[in-house]
Design a protein around this motif. Structure first.
Motif, PDB file in Angstrom:
ATOM      1  N   ALA A  54      75.450  30.516  69.366  1.00 19.44           N
ATOM      2  CA  ALA A  54      76.164  29.456  68.647  1.00 19.44           C
ATOM      3  C   ALA A  54      75.726  29.524  67.192  1.00 19.44           C
ATOM      4  CB  ALA A  54      75.805  28.105  69.238  1.00 19.44           C
ATOM      5  N   GLY A  56      75.873  27.371  63.385  1.00 19.40           N
ATOM      6  CA  GLY A  56      76.208  26.122  62.692  1.00 19.40           C
ATOM      7  C   GLY A  56      76.766  26.454  61.321  1.00 19.40           C
ATOM      8  N   HIS A  59      72.671  27.840  57.572  1.00 16.32           N
ATOM      9  CA  HIS A  59      71.678  27.441  56.571  1.00 16.32           C
ATOM     10  C   HIS A  59      70.236  27.700  57.015  1.00 16.32           C
ATOM     11  CE1 HIS A  59      74.759  26.015  54.017  1.00 16.32           C
ATOM     12  NE2 HIS A  59      73.957  25.341  53.234  1.00 16.32           N
ATOM     13  N   SER A  60      70.065  28.398  58.130  1.00 18.76           N
ATOM     14  CA  SER A  60      68.702  28.856  58.438  1.00 18.76           C
ATOM     15  C   SER A  60      68.420  30.088  57.594  1.00 18.76           C
ATOM     16  CB  SER A  60      68.583  29.213  59.918  1.00 18.76           C
ATOM     17  OG  SER A  60      68.759  28.050  60.694  1.00 18.76           O
ATOM     18  N   ASP A 136      66.821  17.139  53.101  1.00 19.49           N
ATOM     19  CA  ASP A 136      67.266  16.970  51.714  1.00 19.49           C
ATOM     20  C   ASP A 136      68.652  17.538  51.412  1.00 19.49           C
ATOM     21  OD1 ASP A 136      66.590  19.658  51.660  1.00 19.49           O
ATOM     22  OD2 ASP A 136      64.745  19.347  50.528  1.00 19.49           O
ATOM     23  N   THR A 141      75.126  21.629  60.339  1.00 16.17           N
ATOM     24  CA  THR A 141      75.715  20.928  61.475  1.00 16.17           C
ATOM     25  C   THR A 141      74.597  20.177  62.205  1.00 16.17           C
ATOM     26  OG1 THR A 141      75.315  22.800  62.947  1.00 16.17           O
ATOM     27  CG2 THR A 141      77.454  22.733  61.807  1.00 16.17           C
ATOM     28  N   GLY A 144      72.897  22.598  64.694  1.00 16.02           N
ATOM     29  CA  GLY A 144      72.079  23.578  63.973  1.00 16.02           C
ATOM     30  C   GLY A 144      70.800  22.943  63.457  1.00 16.02           C
ATOM     31  N   THR A 148      66.621  23.826  65.040  1.00 19.93           N
ATOM     32  CA  THR A 148      65.476  24.425  64.329  1.00 19.93           C
ATOM     33  C   THR A 148      64.424  23.384  63.946  1.00 19.93           C
ATOM     34  OG1 THR A 148      66.560  24.140  62.200  1.00 19.93           O
ATOM     35  CG2 THR A 148      66.916  26.246  63.316  1.00 19.93           C
ATOM     36  N   HIS A 151      63.751  18.318  59.485  1.00 22.81           N
ATOM     37  CA  HIS A 151      63.015  17.080  59.243  1.00 22.81           C
ATOM     38  C   HIS A 151      63.176  16.644  57.785  1.00 22.81           C
ATOM     39  CE1 HIS A 151      60.086  19.113  56.703  1.00 22.81           C
ATOM     40  NE2 HIS A 151      60.366  20.161  57.471  1.00 22.81           N
ATOM     41  N   VAL A 201      74.999  23.554  72.874  1.00 19.98           N
ATOM     42  CA  VAL A 201      75.002  22.090  72.813  1.00 19.98           C
ATOM     43  C   VAL A 201      76.406  21.612  72.438  1.00 19.98           C
ATOM     44  CG1 VAL A 201      73.991  20.084  71.674  1.00 19.98           C
ATOM     45  CG2 VAL A 201      72.560  22.059  72.203  1.00 19.98           C
ATOM     46  N   ARG A 392      55.952  17.578  52.137  1.00 24.79           N
ATOM     47  CA  ARG A 392      56.509  16.402  52.811  1.00 24.79           C
ATOM     48  C   ARG A 392      55.623  15.993  53.986  1.00 24.79           C
ATOM     49  NH1 ARG A 392      62.783  18.245  53.308  1.00 24.79           N
ATOM     50  NH2 ARG A 392      61.872  20.286  53.670  1.00 24.79           N
ATOM     51  N   HIS A 441      58.331  26.432  60.422  1.00 23.82           N
ATOM     52  CA  HIS A 441      59.679  25.870  60.647  1.00 23.82           C
ATOM     53  C   HIS A 441      60.495  26.945  61.343  1.00 23.82           C
ATOM     54  CE1 HIS A 441      63.686  24.347  59.832  1.00 23.82           C
ATOM     55  NE2 HIS A 441      63.234  23.307  59.161  1.00 23.82           N
TER      56      HIS A 441
HETATM   57  C1  LIG Z   1      69.384  24.513  50.892  1.00 22.15           C
HETATM   58  C2  LIG Z   1      68.697  24.225  52.203  1.00 22.15           C
HETATM   59  C3  LIG Z   1      68.024  23.015  52.366  1.00 22.15           C
HETATM   60  C4  LIG Z   1      67.368  22.751  53.576  1.00 22.15           C
HETATM   61  N1  LIG Z   1      66.694  21.563  53.699  1.00 22.15           N
HETATM   62  C5  LIG Z   1      65.997  21.327  54.832  1.00 22.15           C
HETATM   63  C6  LIG Z   1      65.242  20.120  54.991  1.00 22.15           C
HETATM   64  O1  LIG Z   1      65.249  19.240  54.130  1.00 22.15           O
HETATM   65  N2  LIG Z   1      64.507  19.980  56.129  1.00 22.15           N
HETATM   66  C7  LIG Z   1      64.473  20.935  57.098  1.00 22.15           C
HETATM   67  O2  LIG Z   1      63.758  20.760  58.085  1.00 22.15           O
HETATM   68  N3  LIG Z   1      65.204  22.052  57.012  1.00 22.15           N
HETATM   69  C8  LIG Z   1      65.964  22.262  55.895  1.00 22.15           C
HETATM   70  N4  LIG Z   1      66.710  23.404  55.802  1.00 22.15           N
HETATM   71  C9  LIG Z   1      66.797  24.281  56.980  1.00 22.15           C
HETATM   72  C10 LIG Z   1      68.027  23.900  57.834  1.00 22.15           C
HETATM   73  O3  LIG Z   1      68.077  22.520  58.061  1.00 22.15           O
HETATM   74  C11 LIG Z   1      67.936  24.552  59.214  1.00 22.15           C
HETATM   75  O4  LIG Z   1      67.731  25.910  59.102  1.00 22.15           O
HETATM   76  C12 LIG Z   1      69.175  24.248  60.081  1.00 22.15           C
HETATM   77  O5  LIG Z   1      68.999  24.867  61.322  1.00 22.15           O
HETATM   78  C13 LIG Z   1      70.474  24.769  59.507  1.00 22.15           C
HETATM   79  O6  LIG Z   1      71.548  24.227  60.255  1.00 22.15           O
HETATM   80  P1  LIG Z   1      72.892  25.044  60.449  1.00 22.15           P
HETATM   81  O7  LIG Z   1      73.945  24.100  60.909  1.00 22.15           O
HETATM   82  O8  LIG Z   1      73.168  25.827  59.239  1.00 22.15           O
HETATM   83  O9  LIG Z   1      72.503  25.979  61.675  1.00 22.15           O
HETATM   84  P2  LIG Z   1      72.411  27.573  61.783  1.00 22.15           P
HETATM   85  O10 LIG Z   1      71.428  28.054  60.797  1.00 22.15           O
HETATM   86  O11 LIG Z   1      73.775  28.144  61.746  1.00 22.15           O
HETATM   87  O12 LIG Z   1      71.795  27.704  63.251  1.00 22.15           O
HETATM   88  C14 LIG Z   1      70.494  27.258  63.505  1.00 22.15           C
HETATM   89  C15 LIG Z   1      70.163  27.394  64.991  1.00 22.15           C
HETATM   90  O13 LIG Z   1      70.900  26.440  65.737  1.00 22.15           O
HETATM   91  C16 LIG Z   1      71.594  27.090  66.803  1.00 22.15           C
HETATM   92  N5  LIG Z   1      72.834  26.358  67.053  1.00 22.15           N
HETATM   93  C17 LIG Z   1      73.799  26.018  66.176  1.00 22.15           C
HETATM   94  N6  LIG Z   1      74.775  25.334  66.813  1.00 22.15           N
HETATM   95  C18 LIG Z   1      74.413  25.238  68.113  1.00 22.15           C
HETATM   96  C19 LIG Z   1      75.000  24.663  69.285  1.00 22.15           C
HETATM   97  N7  LIG Z   1      76.151  23.997  69.243  1.00 22.15           N
HETATM   98  N8  LIG Z   1      74.338  24.789  70.446  1.00 22.15           N
HETATM   99  C20 LIG Z   1      73.169  25.436  70.530  1.00 22.15           C
HETATM  100  N9  LIG Z   1      72.558  26.001  69.465  1.00 22.15           N
HETATM  101  C21 LIG Z   1      73.170  25.897  68.269  1.00 22.15           C
HETATM  102  C22 LIG Z   1      71.835  28.499  66.298  1.00 22.15           C
HETATM  103  O14 LIG Z   1      72.061  29.404  67.358  1.00 22.15           O
HETATM  104  C23 LIG Z   1      70.532  28.754  65.572  1.00 22.15           C
HETATM  105  O15 LIG Z   1      69.539  29.150  66.480  1.00 22.15           O
HETATM  106  C24 LIG Z   1      67.400  23.700  54.629  1.00 22.15           C
HETATM  107  C25 LIG Z   1      68.092  24.903  54.465  1.00 22.15           C
HETATM  108  C26 LIG Z   1      68.743  25.158  53.263  1.00 22.15           C
HETATM  109  C27 LIG Z   1      69.487  26.463  53.097  1.00 22.15           C
END
Ligand SMILES: Cc1cc2nc3c(=O)[nH]c(=O)nc-3n(C[C@H](O)[C@H](O)[C@H](O)COP(=O)(O)OP(=O)(O)OC[C@H]3O[C@@H](n4cnc5c(N)ncnc54)[C@H](O)[C@@H]3O)c2cc1C
Length: 486
Positions: A54, A56, A59-60, A136, A141, A144, A148, A151, A201, A392, A441
């Motif tokens: 899956a 999102g 943004h990881s 922040d 999503t 997503g 991970t 927080h 999920v 943080r 993280h």
């Molecule tokens: C600019 C920036 C700022 C950020 N700020 C913060 C912050 O303030 N705090 C913090 O903790 N992190 C922060 N992050 C990290 C970010 O929150 C995490 O990496 C988060 O997972 C990204 O969400 P995404 O929707 O892009 O998921 P993705 O990176 O696309 O996926 C993340 C994980 O979730 C899984 N996943 C996605 N959808 C589903 C589903 N439906 N079912 C099961 N698994 C799924 C994916 O397989 C993958 O393993 C930041 C990242 C960036 C680039």
């Protein structure tokens, strides 16, 4: 007919994370419109012997979502929008599946897992609700962010996964299971924070609180003064609801952010609405103040935090030796400011300058020493770092794979501009974090594998046992989850 969009042509375009830190070439990129369509995708992938991930918002920074098999986006699954009562627009306001009011205030809210955090915040505000704490940005999503362990900050607050009360997921067998602490408890624990390794999920039930406003106070402060006041009586971390700091390497300067709860929002939950206690005259003054404050925030957020910040990073890329002077100037350009707005508007900022990031959760008691070590290492190493280090805090929680599991936590994040070398800097910082029993993280760069993680997570074996039970064929595995969980 199954409702599904599959990327056109023989192969979808190569996929990359927001920062370009991980890439892959999926065979299929699909956005199923129903659970039947999703189930069919899982069966087809299993028959072909290939993996499903899956995705999102990408943004990881790690390869958490990468696959050479089937990449599934839940962007459309279950999405239904409703017109916003105030603006009339519906694109960001989604129907929720269920709202169950709680006796002490707030509610349990069930939403689809693929909802974006921005849409989630607007949707909750429409119900007079909010999440107690956020990270922040709001580009991720919900699934997503949960997957991970995303927080925010606040010594009395937990990360997002600890605010989850229920998860509906589809297992590798194509079964849809509703989980909570009381029903399928072990699967619930692995599903609410588990990188999608036990299933896809579909929906999440969140514990929300009544909508509230935050007063933000941002101010430059000398590093040594901040470090002295981080712990001990009346310390900065406990004195504020949400405290964080940015330290500019090569300087003794920081920017501190202190966010504290102001009054709750009006009964209609309108985000950012100014109170109007004394009639129309006051309203005019309030409106003028708000316009000024919006203009000021634009200057600070867009020009200083993004435009000027981009320029300083480009300059540091062209002339790395100037980095200490650039940081000294950049850290002085930030003026103190105070403003009050709806909580999600204060928590969240735009991040337009692309960077790579490593973040470790260390025991809160050790954070000052960790920062001093990073400072010493940066000065001795000769690396050039134009990006601030972010610090943080979070309360201990009981989520199996939470970086704050069972301990009061401080998060230390090192960033590097995407066009600058980062390997030496991140390796130096990681050695210091690991020495302090830091937990990485799950969505940010690190080098740990299952052996390294086992000593840090008392429930890791339980998590892996759930994975064995629900995904014995490793349908949901990729290179990253195999490194972490075997
Ligand atoms: C600019 C920036 C700022 C950020 N700020 C913060 C912050 O303030 N705090 C913090 O903790 N992190 C922060 N992050 C990290 C970010 O929150 C995490 O990496 C988060 O997972 C990204 O969400 P995404 O929707 O892009 O998921 P993705 O990176 O696309 O996926 C993340 C994980 O979730 C899984 N996943 C996605 N959808 C589903 C589903 N439906 N079912 C099961 N698994 C799924 C994916 O397989 C993958 O393993 C930041 C990242 C960036 C680039």
């Amino acid at each position: 007919m199954l409702s599904m969009r599959i990327s056109p042509g023989r192969r979808p375009a190569p996929w990359t994370t927001w920062a370009g830190t991980a890439r892959c070439q999926p065979r299929v990129l699909a956005t199923p419109g129903s659970t039947d369509a999703l189930r069919a995708l899982l069966h087809e992938a299993a028959e072909r012997g290939e993996g499903v991930r899956a995705v999102g918002a990408g943004h990881s920074f790690t390869g958490a979502a990468t696959t050479s098999g089937t990449m599934v986006s839940l962007a459309g699954l279950g999405r239904r929008t409703a017109p916003d009562g105030r603006t009339g627009r519906s694109e960001d306001v989604e129907e929720v599946e269920e709202v169950v009011p709680l006796a002490g205030g707030g509610a349990l809210v069930t939403v689809r897992a693929g909802i974006g955090l921005r849409a989630l915040n607007l949707t909750l505000a429409r119900h007079g609700l909010a999440l107690a704490n956020l990270g922040d940005i709001d580009r991720q999503t919900l699934a997503g962010a949960l997957g991970t362990g995303t927080h925010g900050t606040g010594a009395r607050h937990t990360g997002l996964a600890a605010q989850v009360r229920g998860v509906r997921l589809m297992t590798a067998a194509g079964e849809v299971v509703d989980t909570s602490a009381d029903t399928h408890g072990a699967l619930f624990e692995a599903a609410r924070l588990g990188l999608g390794a036990v299933g896809i999920v579909l929906a999440v039930t969140l514990r929300t609180v009544p909508a509230f406003r935050l007063t933000a106070r941002e101010a430059p402060q000398p590093l040594d003064e901040v470090l002295e006041r981080l712990d001990g009586p009346g310390n900065l971390v406990d004195a504020h609801d949400h405290f964080e700091l940015y330290w500019f390497p090569h300087t003794r300067r920081t920017l501190t952010k202190r966010n504290d709860r102001a009054e709750p929002l009006d009964a209609d939950g309108a985000p950012g609405r100014a109170r109007d206690p004394s009639g129309p005259g006051t309203r005019t003054v309030e409106t003028a103040r708000r316009l000024w404050s919006t203009g000021r925030r634009w200057v600070d957020d867009e020009l200083l935090s993004n435009g000027l910040f981009w320029a300083t990073n480009e300059l540091a890329t062209l002339a790395p030796g100037l980095t200490p002077r650039i940081n000294a100037v950049a850290s002085r350009a930030l003026a103190p400011r105070t403003y009050t707005a709806a909580s999600h508007e204060v928590f969240v900022s735009a991040r337009r300058v692309r960077f790579a990031e490593m973040e470790y959760a260390v025991p809160r008691a050790d954070v000052v020493e960790v920062l001093r070590e990073v400072d010493r290492w940066v000065e001795a190493s000769g690396v050039h770092v134009p990006f601030p280090v972010e610090v943080r805090f979070a309360a201990a929680d009981d989520v199996w794979l939470s970086t704050a599991h069972g301990r009061e936590t401080a998060y230390v994040a090192v960033h590097q501009y995407v066009r600058l070398p980062r390997d030496r800097y991140f390796a130096g910082a990681e050695a210091i974090f690991r020495e302090a029993q830091g937990r990485p993280h799950w969505g940010k760069l690190h080098t740990l594998d299952r052996d390294g993680l086992a000593a840090l997570y008392p429930r890791l074996d339980d998590f892996c046992a759930v994975r064995d039970a629900y995904d014995p064929g490793r349908l949901f595995a990729n290179a990253y989850t195999t490194r972490l969980f075997g």
